[in-house]
Design a protein around this motif. Structure first.
Motif, PDB file in Angstrom:
ATOM      1  N   GLN A  68       0.832  -1.198   0.000  1.00 25.28           N
ATOM      2  CA  GLN A  68       0.000   0.000   0.000  1.00 25.28           C
ATOM      3  C   GLN A  68       0.871   1.254   0.000  1.00 25.28           C
ATOM      4  N   PRO A  69       0.546   2.226  -0.831  1.00 27.24           N
ATOM      5  CA  PRO A  69       1.401   3.423  -0.943  1.00 27.24           C
ATOM      6  C   PRO A  69       1.469   4.269   0.322  1.00 27.24           C
ATOM      7  N   PHE A  70       0.468   4.132   1.186  1.00 25.20           N
ATOM      8  CA  PHE A  70       0.470   4.947   2.407  1.00 25.20           C
ATOM      9  C   PHE A  70       1.232   4.301   3.559  1.00 25.20           C
ATOM     10  N   VAL A  71       1.667   3.053   3.392  1.00 26.28           N
ATOM     11  CA  VAL A  71       2.358   2.336   4.467  1.00 26.28           C
ATOM     12  C   VAL A  71       3.870   2.504   4.329  1.00 26.28           C
ATOM     13  N   HIS A  93      -1.626  10.384   5.648  1.00 34.46           N
ATOM     14  CA  HIS A  93      -2.951  10.042   6.158  1.00 34.46           C
ATOM     15  C   HIS A  93      -3.813   9.556   4.989  1.00 34.46           C
ATOM     16  N   PRO A  94      -4.074   8.254   4.890  1.00 35.84           N
ATOM     17  CA  PRO A  94      -4.837   7.751   3.735  1.00 35.84           C
ATOM     18  C   PRO A  94      -6.296   8.188   3.780  1.00 35.84           C
ATOM     19  N   ALA A  95      -6.870   8.351   2.602  1.00 32.00           N
ATOM     20  CA  ALA A  95      -8.295   8.688   2.504  1.00 32.00           C
ATOM     21  C   ALA A  95      -9.124   7.446   2.782  1.00 32.00           C
ATOM     22  N   ALA A  96     -10.409   7.665   3.066  1.00 35.75           N
ATOM     23  CA  ALA A  96     -11.303   6.568   3.446  1.00 35.75           C
ATOM     24  C   ALA A  96     -11.349   5.472   2.394  1.00 35.75           C
ATOM     25  N   ASP A  97     -11.482   5.855   1.122  1.00 36.45           N
ATOM     26  CA  ASP A  97     -11.584   4.834   0.077  1.00 36.45           C
ATOM     27  C   ASP A  97     -10.278   4.072  -0.095  1.00 36.45           C
ATOM     28  N   GLU A  98      -9.161   4.761   0.106  1.00 34.64           N
ATOM     29  CA  GLU A  98      -7.860   4.111  -0.041  1.00 34.64           C
ATOM     30  C   GLU A  98      -7.668   3.040   1.031  1.00 34.64           C
TER      31      GLU A  98
END
Length: 205
Positions: A68-71, A93-98
């Motif tokens: 995952q790109p946010f991790v 901070h990832p968005a809800a859908d992500e």
């Protein structure tokens, strides 16, 4: 397997998810004071606790999250015999859908965020919520005495209509607030129960 009525209500939120392993339960803990996944505020990490169906799920989940790109980093923390705990260091901070899409492969109907039970399918961005609102067809329905009689079919039709009308309003309102205060979950639960009651009534008559 997601419940039928909720799929129909929120089908635009998730598509193409394939299960790689199943989790019985997943909870997210964060000390962020705002609405998690609904802000551009920086958060450094979150804690994930989960109960897997099989012994390989921990490894599958870890490998999936690494992609995952946010991790930034995922590390295993203290776990019990049936609950695995991980710390996720975040790049942003990832968005809800992500974040929802990152969890879709694991067969979850619900997740728990800081003690609040949430339908995974309802973890949606404000844009997705507004889009779903615009696609919902809410017909005009006038109450009559039969709507208050559980022995009449109008009772079940009116009950579903009333719940859908309220959900329609929340989709266009302060969605994150309604989600984290439990209103979205409650109305989706009630809609599913109302649908089942209507089907049971029709089978008996």
């Amino acid at each position: 397997m997601r419940l039928l009525f909720t799929i129909l209500m929120f089908s635009c939120f998730c598509a193409g998810a394939q299960e790689t392993c199943s989790l019985k339960w997943l909870g997210i803990v964060s000390d962020y004071s705002g609405y998690l996944f609904y802000s551009g505020d920086k958060i450094n990490e979150i804690t994930i606790k989960m109960v897997p169906e099989g012994s390989v799920c921990g490894t599958v989940f870890t490998e999936g999250m690494k992609k995952q790109p946010f991790v930034k980093k995922i590390s295993s923390a203290k776990s019990t015999s049936d609950t695995l705990t991980y710390t996720l260091k975040l790049k942003y901070h990832p968005a809800a859908d992500e974040f929802r899409k990152a969890l879709e492969p694991y067969g979850l109907t619900y997740i728990n965020i800081n003690g609040t039970r949430i339908w995974l399918i309802s973890l949606a961005t404000l844009e997705e919520a507004r889009k779903r609102q615009s696609e919902m067809e809410i017909s005009q329905l006038q109450w009559n005495p039969a709507c208050g009689d559980p022995n009449m079919p109008e009772y079940y039709t009116y009950r579903i209509w009333s719940l859908k009308t309220k959900l329609h309003y929340m989709l266009g309102g302060d969605y994150a607030k309604y989600l984290y205060t439990g209103y979205i979950t409650q109305f989706l639960d009630d809609l599913e129960n109302a649908r089942k009651d209507k089907e049971d009534f029709e089978k008996q008559h």
